[in-house]
Structure formats: C-alpha cells, structure tokens
Design a protein around this motif. Structure first.
Motif, PDB file in Angstrom:
ATOM      1  N   ALA A  62       0.868  -1.176   0.000  1.00  0.00           N
ATOM      2  CA  ALA A  62       0.000   0.000   0.000  1.00  0.00           C
ATOM      3  C   ALA A  62       0.906   1.228   0.000  1.00  0.00           C
ATOM      4  CB  ALA A  62      -0.935   0.010   1.199  1.00  0.00           C
ATOM      5  N   THR A  84      -7.356  -5.563  -3.925  1.00  0.00           N
ATOM      6  CA  THR A  84      -8.281  -4.440  -3.934  1.00  0.00           C
ATOM      7  C   THR A  84      -8.435  -3.955  -5.370  1.00  0.00           C
ATOM      8  OG1 THR A  84      -6.439  -2.940  -3.493  1.00  0.00           O
ATOM      9  CG2 THR A  84      -7.706  -3.706  -1.605  1.00  0.00           C
ATOM     10  N   ASN A  97      -6.187   1.372  -2.267  1.00  0.00           N
ATOM     11  CA  ASN A  97      -6.625   0.906  -0.948  1.00  0.00           C
ATOM     12  C   ASN A  97      -6.190   1.871   0.146  1.00  0.00           C
ATOM     13  OD1 ASN A  97      -3.883   0.282  -1.217  1.00  0.00           O
ATOM     14  ND2 ASN A  97      -4.015  -1.590  -0.001  1.00  0.00           N
ATOM     15  N   CYS A 101      -4.508   2.727   5.213  1.00  0.00           N
ATOM     16  CA  CYS A 101      -4.541   1.720   4.151  1.00  0.00           C
ATOM     17  C   CYS A 101      -5.415   0.543   4.611  1.00  0.00           C
ATOM     18  CB  CYS A 101      -3.130   1.226   3.828  1.00  0.00           C
ATOM     19  SG  CYS A 101      -1.969   2.558   3.435  1.00  0.00           S
ATOM     20  N   TYR A 102      -6.076  -0.089   3.638  1.00  0.00           N
ATOM     21  CA  TYR A 102      -7.015  -1.165   3.967  1.00  0.00           C
ATOM     22  C   TYR A 102      -6.763  -2.385   3.087  1.00  0.00           C
ATOM     23  CZ  TYR A 102      -9.650   2.657   6.178  1.00  0.00           C
ATOM     24  OH  TYR A 102     -10.027   3.724   6.945  1.00  0.00           O
ATOM     25  N   TRP A 103      -6.941  -3.560   3.701  1.00  0.00           N
ATOM     26  CA  TRP A 103      -6.902  -4.826   2.970  1.00  0.00           C
ATOM     27  C   TRP A 103      -8.038  -5.710   3.488  1.00  0.00           C
ATOM     28  CZ3 TRP A 103      -2.754  -2.664   5.461  1.00  0.00           C
ATOM     29  CH2 TRP A 103      -1.653  -2.290   4.695  1.00  0.00           C
ATOM     30  N   LEU A 140     -12.559  -4.517  -1.888  1.00  0.00           N
ATOM     31  CA  LEU A 140     -12.435  -3.173  -1.323  1.00  0.00           C
ATOM     32  C   LEU A 140     -11.947  -2.215  -2.400  1.00  0.00           C
ATOM     33  CD1 LEU A 140     -10.810  -3.889   2.155  1.00  0.00           C
ATOM     34  CD2 LEU A 140     -13.228  -3.713   1.574  1.00  0.00           C
ATOM     35  N   LEU A 194     -13.796   4.779   1.758  1.00  0.00           N
ATOM     36  CA  LEU A 194     -13.620   3.338   1.632  1.00  0.00           C
ATOM     37  C   LEU A 194     -14.936   2.709   1.205  1.00  0.00           C
ATOM     38  CD1 LEU A 194     -11.932   0.730   2.075  1.00  0.00           C
ATOM     39  CD2 LEU A 194     -12.811   0.728   4.426  1.00  0.00           C
TER      40      LEU A 194
END
Length: 403
Positions: free
Chosen positions: A164, A224, A228, A234-236, A279, A286
């Motif tokens: 990310a 993603t 992301n 940051c996202y997973w 995502l 998000l």
C-alpha cells in the motif's frame, strides 16, 4: 496617447494559474524565475491538486500485458465519456523488464510500482513524469528452525505482496508498506515441504530507507480494486475461520502512528464463500463492491463507509456475461471485464452498458487487466525525469497533441 498598463496582483495570477493542467504549468516554468519557483511551493502544489480534486479530473490507466513481449504496460485512456474512453497512449516500463509490477496508489497523484517477485520498486508521478527508484531493502531475514526436523532450514524464496502507498500528514512523508513472505525448505530433501515466515517492511520517502515493523496477526487476502488508501489509512481484506465458516475482516494500517487495526466486514455481505468482496475507494471514501461468486447474470452492490457507518450507494442488477468489476472512473462509471475478457463501462445513471474499443484480444493474461485512476499533481519525489531506460510513452493514432 499611450494606454495605462494594467497588471493583475501576483496572488490573483497564481490563483488563476493553479487551475491549469500540469502540462501547461510545466511549459510556463520558463516564463520567469518567479513563476518557476512559485509552482514548487507547497501552497501552490496543494491549490493545484485540490482544484483537480474538486473538478474530479480523473486520469485513467489500464494495466495490461503485451501479447508479444509478455511485458506489463499501461494504456492511458481519454477521461471523457463522449470520446468513449479511447486509448490515448501506451506507457511501457523497461525498468521492470521481465517483471510484472503491481500498481499501488494513487496518493496525491503519485503511483507506487512494485514487483512482487523481486526487491524492485519505484514511485512515479505520471503528470510531471518524475520517476523515483526505491533502494533495496537492507532488512535482515531471520533464520527458521524446524523443531520437527531438528534443523535450520534454507531460505528458498522471498515474495513482496499486498503493498500500500500513502501519506503521513504528521511528518509530511510518503510511505510504502509491503508484506514479505519468506519460504524456507530443507535443502537436503528431494521434495521438501515449504515453511513460511512473514515480515512487514515500511519505506519512508523522507529518509529514503526501509524499516521492519511488527507483523499483525492477520495477513491480507485477495486484491483491492485500484486504490486501498484513504485519508492516511490503508485497507486490505482479510479473513478468519475454515472453509464454509469464513468470517470476513478488514485489516487497516495508520500511516501516522504506524499501527495495525482490525475492522469487521458488515453482515450485508451475506455468506462469505458465496460472494466476492472487493475493497476500493469511491469518491474519497472506503467502499466495498459485492457480487456473487457463481451465476450467469451478475449483480453488483456498492457499499461505502462514512465514520464507521456503511451505506448502500446503488445496486446494478443482472448484467449478463460480466465476470468481474475493474473499478470506477469519472462520474461513477463502472468499468467491468466480461467473459470474453473485453472491457465494458456501465453508466449507472442511464443503465447503459457499452463495450470499449480497446482490442484486448491481443493481450496476454487478459484476465489480469486492472484499472487505476489518479489526479494530476505537481508533487515532487526527489527522483529523475522519465528516460527511455525506465519509461517509454507511445501515443496512439487517436492521440491529440496533448501529450
């Protein structure tokens, strides 16, 4: 009689100039030294970026694989619907020759390119054409002792995945985070059983170096759609439980305090194995696009979170032949891949589905096509200007002189 000379205040001139495209500003660097230095100030860079953000001036990159050379490259699409999103230019990356870089970002107009199989990465501003090669990691790989085999195993492979790219507003620093998978084997065995160990590495543009940070209990799974990163985090997608008893979770990482957190995926998803959950970032928030894993006619639900509350934005019902979503473009247009690996765009306002003239039948690994969006920006990354050793741009016959 000579007319009186009328001059605009410099502050007003800078305000007007901040609304111009990056290419125009690059040309205007040679007008005078004051303009050139003003374009490099944080205030002007921020104004220019936020003008692009307010006007939703998205640029579209389609990541593809050349059918002849098997090399990854980008097709830059026109960002206007009336032009049917035609390919304006193709961008090749000789720096990643024989490799397949993944794309992470965008953050403030910057993209991170990272090869998952080699310690090779770069940050790229496609608007200013600045290219920054990241240094290799100097982090030590730990040994692995197998109590069952009563011996230390040999490090056989190192993979860099689930990265990310984002911004730490506390330190005014751009950072890259990546998960490292270490594969160990017993070199004395003919068919050794692999053993795995994990590390997490964090790169700082300010220090131009990597550091190791504590590894979370959960590992990212899946991919993603495009970006992301949202507002410093940051996202997973991750998961827990066994097959038919999966529980979906969201793993997050705060670029400021450099800490991981776990969030639940809301129950709107339904039975986890029966639905894909991708995502993505939608209008600066998000989001999650949810669709069934099986079926001829595919429907899509888009959910977006705001302050922890998930809201369904819209539902697209029964699109025949569509395999998976690629992401959103300008004005909420949803890009899709169909069963023939062609790229489609769906206009949610008119419910119209249109096939784009991108000629993906010439591509290799057509199923791996991905869409990436970014806004123009003047952000500097202490890199070098694009040279053919690293980046090659090839305008198409459809291109105007804008490039």
């Amino acid at each position: 009689m000579q007319r009186p000379r009328f001059e605009l205040p410099e502050a007003l001139v800078m305000e007007i100039l901040s609304k111009l495209p990056v290419k125009s500003l690059t040309r205007f660097n040679c007008v005078c030294k004051y303009w050139c230095s003003s374009f490099q100030t944080p205030h002007f860079i921020s104004n220019n970026y936020h003008n692009n953000l307010e006007n939703n001036n998205l640029n579209l990159l389609l990541s593809r694989c050349d059918g002849n050379t098997f090399q990854r490259y980008f097709s830059q699409l026109s960002n206007e619907k009336y032009q049917n999103y035609i390919v304006k230019q193709n961008i090749h990356l000789p720096f990643f020759e024989d490799d397949s870089p993944y794309v992470y970002g965008a953050c403030h107009g910057l993209l991170c390119l990272l090869d998952p199989l080699k310690d090779k990465a770069a940050i790229w501003n496609p608007s200013t054409r600045e290219f920054k090669i990241l240094p290799p990691s100097s982090i030590q790989r730990p040994p692995y002792f197998s109590p069952f085999e009563e011996t230390y195993l040999t490090l056989d492979d190192v993979d860099f995945n689930h990265a990310a790219f984002g911004f730490d507003s506390k330190t005014d620093d751009y950072k890259v985070i990546r998960f490292v998978t270490l594969t160990f084997v017993n070199s004395e065995e003919q068919y050794p059983h692999p053993h795995f160990m994990y590390q997490v590495e964090l790169y700082s543009l300010r220090s131009n170096s990597w550091q190791e940070i504590p590894c979370p209990d959960y590992k990212p799974t899946g991919t993603t759609l495009g970006n992301n990163y949202v507002d410093g985090i940051c996202y997973w997608k991750t998961e827990t439980g066994a097959y038919l008893d999966f529980r979906g979770l969201i793993l997050s990482f705060d670029m400021g305090n450099e800490k991981f957190s776990i969030l639940p995926i809301p129950e709107f998803v339904g039975s986890f194995p029966e639905y894909f959950v991708n995502l993505l970032v939608f209008n600066g928030s998000l989001g999650a696009i949810v669709y069934p894993t099986e079926g001829i006619d595919t429907s899509f639900d888009l959910w977006v979170t705001s302050e922890g509350v998930w809201t369904k934005q819209f539902n697209i019902k029964s699109i025949s032949g569509v395999v998976r979503p690629l992401g959103f473009g300008k004005n909420g247009d949803l890009f899709l891949r169909d069963a023939n690996d062609e790229v489609l765009v769906f206009d949610a306002s008119t419910q119209e589905l249109k096939e784009l003239e991108i000629n993906t039948y010439l591509d290799h690994h057509r199923f791996a096509i991905s869409l990436h969006t970014y806004l123009e920006s003047l952000v500097h990354i202490n890199g070098i200007q694009e040279v053919e050793k690293y980046v090659i741009r090839q305008p198409t016959r459809n291109a105007s002189n804008e490039y």
